[in-house]
Each structure stands twice: as C-alpha cells, then as structure tokens.
Design a protein around this motif. Structure first.
Motif, PDB file in Angstrom:
ATOM      1  N   ASP A  38      -7.551   3.182  -1.663  1.00 39.69           N
ATOM      2  CA  ASP A  38      -6.264   2.748  -1.132  1.00 39.69           C
ATOM      3  C   ASP A  38      -5.509   3.842  -0.386  1.00 39.69           C
ATOM      4  O   ASP A  38      -4.374   3.654   0.029  1.00 39.69           O
ATOM      5  CB  ASP A  38      -5.378   2.198  -2.260  1.00 39.69           C
ATOM      6  N   ASN A  40      -5.726   5.007   2.539  1.00 38.03           N
ATOM      7  CA  ASN A  40      -5.391   4.718   3.929  1.00 38.03           C
ATOM      8  C   ASN A  40      -4.889   3.290   4.143  1.00 38.03           C
ATOM      9  O   ASN A  40      -4.831   2.811   5.268  1.00 38.03           O
ATOM     10  CB  ASN A  40      -6.608   4.961   4.834  1.00 38.03           C
ATOM     11  N   THR A  42      -1.931   0.460   4.077  1.00 39.69           N
ATOM     12  CA  THR A  42      -0.476   0.352   4.093  1.00 39.69           C
ATOM     13  C   THR A  42       0.011  -0.253   2.778  1.00 39.69           C
ATOM     14  O   THR A  42      -0.586  -1.181   2.248  1.00 39.69           O
ATOM     15  CB  THR A  42      -0.002  -0.536   5.262  1.00 39.69           C
ATOM     16  N   VAL A  71       5.637   3.472   5.613  1.00 38.89           N
ATOM     17  CA  VAL A  71       4.414   3.551   4.802  1.00 38.89           C
ATOM     18  C   VAL A  71       3.781   2.200   4.503  1.00 38.89           C
ATOM     19  O   VAL A  71       2.695   2.145   3.934  1.00 38.89           O
ATOM     20  CB  VAL A  71       4.697   4.258   3.464  1.00 38.89           C
ATOM     21  N   GLY A  72       4.463   1.112   4.847  1.00 37.05           N
ATOM     22  CA  GLY A  72       3.928  -0.182   4.450  1.00 37.05           C
ATOM     23  C   GLY A  72       4.387  -1.312   5.337  1.00 37.05           C
ATOM     24  O   GLY A  72       5.051  -1.121   6.357  1.00 37.05           O
ATOM     25  N   ASP A  81      -4.001   0.930   9.704  1.00 35.44           N
ATOM     26  CA  ASP A  81      -4.136   1.678   8.464  1.00 35.44           C
ATOM     27  C   ASP A  81      -2.795   2.299   8.084  1.00 35.44           C
ATOM     28  O   ASP A  81      -1.755   1.983   8.676  1.00 35.44           O
ATOM     29  CB  ASP A  81      -5.242   2.739   8.569  1.00 35.44           C
ATOM     30  N   ARG A  82      -2.808   3.185   7.103  1.00 34.44           N
ATOM     31  CA  ARG A  82      -1.566   3.769   6.579  1.00 34.44           C
ATOM     32  C   ARG A  82      -0.785   4.521   7.659  1.00 34.44           C
ATOM     33  O   ARG A  82       0.434   4.542   7.645  1.00 34.44           O
ATOM     34  CB  ARG A  82      -1.914   4.710   5.418  1.00 34.44           C
ATOM     35  N   ARG A  83      -1.474   5.133   8.595  1.00 34.85           N
ATOM     36  CA  ARG A  83      -0.822   5.830   9.698  1.00 34.85           C
ATOM     37  C   ARG A  83      -0.641   4.928  10.912  1.00 34.85           C
ATOM     38  O   ARG A  83      -0.334   5.380  12.004  1.00 34.85           O
ATOM     39  CB  ARG A  83      -1.651   7.052  10.095  1.00 34.85           C
ATOM     40  N   HIS A 158       0.328   5.934  -2.772  1.00 29.24           N
ATOM     41  CA  HIS A 158      -0.746   4.978  -2.549  1.00 29.24           C
ATOM     42  C   HIS A 158      -0.506   3.720  -3.372  1.00 29.24           C
ATOM     43  O   HIS A 158       0.343   3.697  -4.268  1.00 29.24           O
ATOM     44  CB  HIS A 158      -2.099   5.591  -2.934  1.00 29.24           C
ATOM     45  N   ARG A 159      -1.296   2.703  -3.083  1.00 28.59           N
ATOM     46  CA  ARG A 159      -1.131   1.437  -3.790  1.00 28.59           C
ATOM     47  C   ARG A 159      -1.352   1.601  -5.292  1.00 28.59           C
ATOM     48  O   ARG A 159      -0.700   0.963  -6.109  1.00 28.59           O
ATOM     49  CB  ARG A 159      -2.122   0.424  -3.207  1.00 28.59           C
TER      50      ARG A 159
END
Length: 280
Positions: A38, A40, A42, A71-72, A81-83, A158-159
């Motif tokens: 998790d 990477n 969101t 971040v989400g 993805d996260r970025r 992270h998640r």
C-alpha cells in the motif's frame, strides 16, 4: 517546470510519458525494497475518516495548499498512484490536454479537496493534481472543506496505518483517557489496543467490586491510569524492563506475565523479580 522545447504539444506528450515512466520505476523500487503493497496507493478518504471518527466539517473556501499534502482521494481512483502519477494510458488524452494548457500559460483551475488535519483528499481534480506534480509545481489552488475527527491523523502515511488508528479509536471509546494520559498510552500493534481495552475494563470491574460503587468509563480510565498504569510503568523503568517497547506495550506484557506466573493483581518486589527472571 520540465524543459520547454518551444513545441508545447510535444512537451505535453513527453510530460505524460515521463510521469508514466516514473510511476513504473517507483513501483519497481517498492518491489525491490520489499515495502508494503500500500506504500504507493492513494489513501481512501472514507476509510481514513472511519478510522479516525468523524465529528463535523466546515467549508474554508479557496486556499493555496501544498501538493505534497495531497495524499488521497474520495472516489478510490485507481488511475493515479500516491504521488498522482498515472498508472495507465487510460487518462492520457485528458492529462495531455491539461498539460498543454498549462504550458501555454493558462492557469490550472482550482481543485476541490477535504482537509483532515494537515492531509488533503481530492474530491475533484485528480488530473490537475497529476499535471501539477509532473510540471514541478509545489502548490495548487483548492476549494477546501475541513473535516474534524476524534483522533489526530498525525502518523498516517499508508493505508495500513489506518488499522492502528481504527483500533486506537475503539480503545479510547472504551477507555476515554484525556490529556497527557491519552497521549502517553500508545502501542504499535493494533491488536494490543484490543487486549489493553479488555484489561482496563476487567481492572475497572474489580475496582467496582472492591468499592461497592458503580463507576462510569471516564472515572475508571482516570483511576486506572493514576492508580495502576503510572506506578507500574515507573517500576518498569526502574527495573529496566521497558526495553525497546513503548511504555504501554511494556505494561501490557508485564501485566500478562504477572498474572500468568503469580495469579495475583498485587505489585511488589517479589512479582517484579519473578517477571525479571522470566525475561531471562
């Protein structure tokens, strides 16, 4: 901004391909480092708020926010993805159209976000966030709605971090500590919160039996912290039994060992010595 060749359309196409390449390389690096799956992804807004406990919200209007604070997402968007790098070519046409407009000097329209603590979650504007990241921007305009939660979202990266927050929220509902007591009782394994909650409730039940008086949860929590937790932790520090654990983890461990070895709820030198010998 990435290098401008003087051909905005070609530059926008290169921007997208560069962002896709970085996303693939990031995923490969995550696999090579054996990081959690998790890392990477969101963060899902709904799960974050559920874990922290929703209290209310208010509109703040137009604000300038840092891109790194986003971040989400609200809608579990899997295209980024996260970025906010594109995870496939499905978004390419719209992405390049926004990148082209930005390279021609047009302003990126404000996005819409929820704010939880210092974190932001996209309601509308995923493509705009992605393009802003790719063009090397640090901030973006956003219409912000602030969401208040029972727990502080600090520490969520992270998640998987949501599991710990969720268990902590439940623990604090069962054991409503306040102030310094609330801040100091911390564990890293989410299941430890469940065990600690059971332990405090059992301690409170014995307290009510001994006193013959009904006590509410807040009173039991305060009494447990001052009459039981603090003295035990102080002894653990003096006996060098905390180690690399948090104080709450050390307390939970030694409380379990005490009862298993001696089957008593008292604390004295003999109990501490028996537990110390057990550690060896």
């Amino acid at each position: 901004m990435n290098r401008d060749t003087g051909f905005p359309r070609a530059d926008a196409e290169h921007d997208f391909l560069r962002a896709r390449r970085r996303q693939v390389l990031s995923r490969l690096a995550t696999w090579l480092r054996r990081e959690p799956d998790d890392v990477n992804i969101t963060l899902p807004f709904g799960e974050v708020v559920a874990a922290l406990g929703w209290e209310g919200q208010r509109r703040l209007g137009l604000r300038v926010i840092k891109l790194d604070s986003i971040v989400g997402s609200v809608d579990r968007d899997s295209d980024f993805d996260r970025r906010f790098r594109p995870t496939s070519g499905r978004v390419r046409q719209r992405w390049e159209r926004l990148a082209l407009a930005s390279r021609r000097g047009e302003a990126i329209p404000p996005i819409e976000v929820y704010r939880v603590g210092e974190l932001h979650f996209v309601i509308d504007g995923h493509h705009r966030v992605s393009v802003a990241h790719a063009l090397g921007l640090d901030t973006i305009d956003a219409f912000v709605t602030e969401v208040r939660t029972k727990l502080d979202p600090a520490g969520i990266r992270h998640r998987g971090d949501l599991i710990v927050k969720d268990y902590r929220r439940l623990f604090l509902e069962r054991v409503p500590l306040t102030g310094q007591a609330r801040a100091s009782v911390v564990v890293t394994d989410p299941w430890d919160y469940a065990e600690l909650g059971e332990h405090v409730e059992a301690w409170g039940f014995r307290l009510m039996q001994d006193s013959g008086v009904f006590l509410d949860r807040a009173t039991i929590a305060a009494r447990w912290y001052t009459d039981e937790y603090e003295p035990v932790v102080r002894m653990l520090r003096q006996a060098d039994l905390v180690g690399s654990r948090t104080e709450a983890e050390a307390y939970l461990w030694v409380a379990g060992e005490r009862y298993r070895l001696i089957r008593t709820h008292s604390w004295d030198d003999a109990v501490i010595e028996a537990i110390r010998s057990r550690r060896r």
